[in-house]
Enzyme design. Structure first.
Site, mmCIF file in Angstrom:
data_model
loop_
_atom_site.group_PDB
_atom_site.id
_atom_site.type_symbol
_atom_site.label_atom_id
_atom_site.label_comp_id
_atom_site.label_asym_id
_atom_site.label_seq_id
_atom_site.Cartn_x
_atom_site.Cartn_y
_atom_site.Cartn_z
ATOM 1 C CD GLU A 212 -1.828 2.341 1.703
ATOM 2 O OE1 GLU A 212 -2.703 3.202 1.624
ATOM 3 O OE2 GLU A 212 -0.731 2.568 2.257
ATOM 4 C CG ASP A 235 -4.482 3.243 6.348
ATOM 5 O OD1 ASP A 235 -3.765 3.442 7.347
ATOM 6 O OD2 ASP A 235 -4.020 3.018 5.228
HETATM 7 ZN ZN LIG Z 1 -1.767 3.445 5.811
#
Ligand SMILES: [Zn+2]
Length: 366
Positions: A212, A235
């Site tokens: 990511e 997140d």
């Molecule tokens: Zn992150």
């Protein structure tokens, strides 16, 4: 619940896992899942996937968080043993001087080092307030020659991260490395355990994703394989309750989980997520019913792998859910365990409201 999340978070923060090198983190998470009776599999990219089969006539859900962290790879080893690096991910250059790093050679063989900071006594007035670009920094392991460095297993391409560290602060606050996004992973592990025993749920895929921080696309093959109807990404959201962030928003550390109503990144890649109204409605209803606080975030400058996952197939009904974080991407990021617990409870409530009558039609909500 908070104690379990704390334990998982500490354990995962202490495992190094640069983007593209998440294998140790994946094994640690797989072991946690095994311990609660949930089997998982990994794909060729290294994504870890655990599926709880549920009502096939309800929309399927992919809940995911990324395992990787930002850092460096070795670019060159100088003859005197000093190491030069390339950056991986959004490395904050002004917070690099004097950081301790770990060159990840292999479990039990990792080599610690420090990012050198020019001796203060020799620093000129104009150097005092300037940032050294990453391309000019050197890592000092104490090894005095290229031969010694290579004998320790360090090669061009060797990954390096901030030395894993956890520093409990007052109350429920935690400082340390890779809170982004091991905190999301810890919430997912807790959630999997809670939902495992619950009847009447849709099919839920828990995905611990890769790369990511590198290119945002590591989760794509998992999403393409699973073809979920709904994707919920966990997140950070930026806490804005420090003086330097005050004008950016209204997210408070300790104020509970948050919905990202808008994320966007215009540098290099045009992408971001504007959540589907069905998901905003679902989260708001779940928060009200469970009597949980729910904060709102909207900001430019950050984005997640959901930006790409939402575009899979005919489009995935998507939302980014987050926990407040301070000092993102520095070696000492801060989060609050109460926010992680709140996020877990919110998602438990939200997912259990998804049944065969749950509409994905935008017109039902707008
Ligand atoms: Zn992150």
């Amino acid at each position: 619940m908070k104690d379990r999340i704390r334990e998982t978070l500490i354990e995962l923060m202490m495992v190094p896992g640069l983007s593209g090198h998440e294998d140790r983190v994946r094994r640690a998470i797989q072991a946690k899942l095994n311990a609660i009776g949930i089997s998982s599999r990994s794909d060729r990219m290294g994504n870890l996937i655990a599926t709880l089969e549920g009502d096939a006539s309800a929309p399927s859900v992919m809940l995911f968080a990324h395992m990787d962290q930002l850092g460096f790879v070795v670019r060159k080893i100088e003859s005197d043993g000093l190491i030069r690096v390339e950056r991986v991910g959004g490395v904050p250059e002004r917070a690099l001087a004097s950081q301790a790093v770990l060159l990840c050679v292999g479990e039990g063989k990792d080599v610690p080092g420090i990012i050198g900071n020019k001796s203060h006594h020799a620093t000129t007035p104009d150097e005092k307030y300037s940032v050294v670009p990453y391309a000019e920094i050197t890592i000092d392991t104490g090894l005095g020659s290229a031969e010694d460095v290579e004998a320790a297993g360090i090669r061009i391409g060797t990954p390096a991260v901030y030395v894993p560290r956890v520093l409990p602060l007052a109350g429920d606050r935690f400082a340390g490395t890779s809170v982004d996004d091991r905190a999301g992973c810890a919430v997912l592990v807790e959630l999997a355990g809670l939902l495992k025993e619950r009847p009447g749920l849709p099919t839920i895929h828990f995905v611990f994703s890769v790369q990511e921080e590198y290119n945002l696309r590591g989760a794509l093959p998992a999403a393409q394989t699973l073809q979920p109807d709904i994707a919920i990404q966990l997140d950070l959201v930026l806490a804005t309750d420090t003086p330097d962030m005050d004008s950016r928003g209204a997210v408070k550390m300790g104020g509970g989980p948050a919905i990202s109503h808008y994320s966007f990144h215009g540098r290099g890649t045009l992408n971001g997520v504007i959540p589907h109204p069905a998901m905003v409605n679902l989260m708001e209803q779940a928060a009200a019913a469970e009597d949980l606080p729910l904060q709102r975030s909207a900001h430019i400058g950050a984005l997640t792998d959901l930006s790409y996952v939402q575009l899979v197939g005919e489009g995935v009904v998507s939302i980014e859910m987050g926990f407040p974080i301070r000092y993102s991407h520095s070696s000492l990021e801060v989060c609050d365990l109460g926010d992680l617990e709140g996020l877990t409870r919110l998602l438990e409530g939200a997912v259990s409201r998804i049944d065969r009558n749950f509409s994905l039609d935008r017109d039902s909500y707008t």
